[in-house]
Scaffold this active site. Structure first.
Site, mmCIF file in Angstrom:
data_model
loop_
_atom_site.group_PDB
_atom_site.id
_atom_site.type_symbol
_atom_site.label_atom_id
_atom_site.label_comp_id
_atom_site.label_asym_id
_atom_site.label_seq_id
_atom_site.Cartn_x
_atom_site.Cartn_y
_atom_site.Cartn_z
ATOM 1 N N LYS A 238 0.832 -1.217 -0.094
ATOM 2 C CA LYS A 238 -0.042 -0.046 0.133
ATOM 3 C C LYS A 238 0.769 1.288 0.165
ATOM 4 C CE LYS A 238 -0.069 -0.338 5.132
ATOM 5 N NZ LYS A 238 -0.870 -0.873 5.862
ATOM 6 N N TYR B 217 18.199 29.178 9.287
ATOM 7 C CA TYR B 217 16.841 29.912 9.834
ATOM 8 C C TYR B 217 16.649 29.700 11.504
ATOM 9 C CZ TYR B 217 14.998 29.877 5.049
ATOM 10 O OH TYR B 217 14.712 30.397 3.671
HETATM 11 C C1 LIG Z 1 -0.268 -1.850 6.747
HETATM 12 C C2 LIG Z 1 -0.709 -3.393 7.052
HETATM 13 C C3 LIG Z 1 0.116 -4.390 7.371
HETATM 14 C C4 LIG Z 1 1.467 -4.373 7.307
HETATM 15 O O1 LIG Z 1 1.926 -3.974 8.425
HETATM 16 P P1 LIG Z 1 3.538 -3.858 8.743
HETATM 17 O O2 LIG Z 1 3.615 -3.065 10.257
HETATM 18 O O3 LIG Z 1 4.205 -2.800 7.905
HETATM 19 O O4 LIG Z 1 4.068 -5.195 8.434
HETATM 20 C C5 LIG Z 1 -0.722 -5.488 7.716
HETATM 21 N N1 LIG Z 1 -1.816 -5.495 7.665
HETATM 22 C C6 LIG Z 1 -2.798 -4.397 7.738
HETATM 23 C C7 LIG Z 1 -4.360 -4.516 7.730
HETATM 24 C C8 LIG Z 1 -2.058 -3.111 7.444
HETATM 25 O O5 LIG Z 1 -2.988 -1.977 7.360
#
Ligand SMILES: *Cc1c(COP(=O)(O)O)cnc(C)c1O
Length: 389
Positions: A34, A254
């Site tokens: 994702k 800055y």
């Molecule tokens: C993002 C996500 C994962 C992966 O999590 P990690 O900590 O990056 O391994 C797994 N299951 C769901 C439902 C997620 O949203």
């Protein structure tokens, strides 16, 4: 000269997938990509994992992009479809979907789908973000099965809230809850994320879901990927664009937030919050240059960061600076900034060029950047006034 570059090591990715598979027992392993693979490039990474069992994303558009790129493995929509039209599209694209609420169940019951679809029922075992309550599971199961729209046995999915903390009692409670809520059903079950795979062997069911660990990064603030025999996939590099003599007691940048204790050399590097490097990185956050770590001094600007190269510096304009990666764990940067590595990689902006490297069997390294970089924006003359093609 191209300055800000994210080098993506596809061999490291493949190594990490194999390693996570080995740690997952007999489970299938979902590569969670994702958010454009947490900023690494979802199409490129999925294409480099032809043997991955499954993929998962958060949004329909993300899955659509993978299908258009020719990815044929199952792709799970982790939060399911957000309306009936999305569900129909998901069925057309042969995606797996999640059902976590009444509205999604209603869409499944009332929509005519082009193909049967693989559905996973999300159970809230303690995260209290998405999912049906354990006592609702039997009702949901019977209503979902009654639709006769399933392509495979109904699956069950839940998510850990605290698995990155190896002493946290909630994880065992979630496991007990998941076991109890799903014991009477024989469809596939999945609860482990990266932390589950690495720290909770009792979380093995049929499928594990690896996100952050796939990129060679530890889900735990107390570890780095190397502690788990994972290899960082991304190395974020840029270059020195100035090396300046700097007098003791003078400030830099800055707000004059830092003053030199001694005569020194300030290096100016072509990287800033405009590239996605966090502006909140405090003085003292390290970068890696010419074989050593040196501290950021003063505020991170939009396009530049100043570092203290020291009184005896011999660094030159044009020298490569690593912001995180093979020589400087991203977990270290996240700890300095007070965030998690997930946020660092996903917030890189399109100004950072991504280069994909893969060593072939005969030892040649090919650079697939030209072929695959989707961040290349079309030339301005091809855009209309609204910025679309
Ligand atoms: C993002 C996500 C994962 C992966 O999590 P990690 O900590 O990056 O391994 C797994 N299951 C769901 C439902 C997620 O949203």
């Amino acid at each position: 000269m191209i300055t800000a570059q994210a080098h993506i090591d596809l061999n490291a990715l493949q190594h990490n997938y194999r390693r996570l598979k080995a740690l997952s027992g007999s489970q299938q392993v979902v590569a969670v990509i994702k958010g454009d693979a947490y900023g690494h490039g979802a199409v490129q990474l999925a294409s480099a994992l032809p043997d991955a069992d499954r993929f998962a994303v958060s949004r329909l558009e993300e899955a659509e992009e993978l299908r258009l790129a020719g990815i044929t493995q199952p792709i799970l929509l982790l939060e399911g479809c957000f309306c009936a039209d999305d569900l129909k599209r998901a069925a057309e694209l042969k995606l797996d979907t999640t059902i976590h609420c009444e509205e999604q169940l209603h869409d499944l019951e009332t929509s005519t789908l082009a193909h049967p679809i693989h559905v996973w029922l999300k159970v809230d075992t303690g995260m209290h973000r998405l999912g049906v309550q354990p006592f609702q599971v039997p009702e949901y199961v019977s209503r979902i099965e009654r639709t006769r729209k399933l392509s495979e046995k109904l699956g069950f999915i839940s998510h850990f809230s605290c698995a990155d903390d190896i002493n946290h009692p909630t994880t065992q409670r979630q496991l007990a809850c998941f076991n109890q809520a799903t014991a009477q059903y024989d469809g596939p079950k999945t609860i482990a994320n990266s932390a589950g795979i690495l720290f909770w062997p009792e979380s093995q069911f049929d499928v594990a879901r690896a996100g952050i660990a796939l990129f060679g990064i530890s889900p735990s603030a107390e570890h780095t990927g190397r502690d788990h025999a994972l290899v960082p996939v991304m190395t974020l590099n840029t270059r020195l664009i100035a090396v300046r003599k700097h007098q003791a007691s003078r400030p830099v940048g800055y707000g004059e937030t830092w003053h030199a204790q001694q005569d020194t050399h300030i290096g100016v590097i072509a990287m800033g919050y405009g590239d996605g490097y966090p502006r909140s990185a405090p003085s003292g956050t390290p970068v890696f240059v010419n074989g050593r770590l040196v501290p950021i001094v003063g505020r991170v600007s939009m396009d530049m960061i100043t570092v203290d190269l020291g009184p005896d510096a011999t660094d030159q304009v044009g020298d490569v600076v690593e912001m995180w990666g093979k020589n400087l764990p991203i977990e270290t940067i996240a700890n300095h900034v007070g965030t998690i590595p997930y946020e660092l990689t996903i917030k890189l902006t399109p100004r950072v060029h991504r280069h994909y490297h893969q060593a072939q069997a005969h030892g040649v390294v090919i650079d697939m950047t030209q072929a695959l970089s989707k961040r290349e924006t079309p030339p301005a003359r091809m855009l209309n006034q609204k910025g679309s093609l």
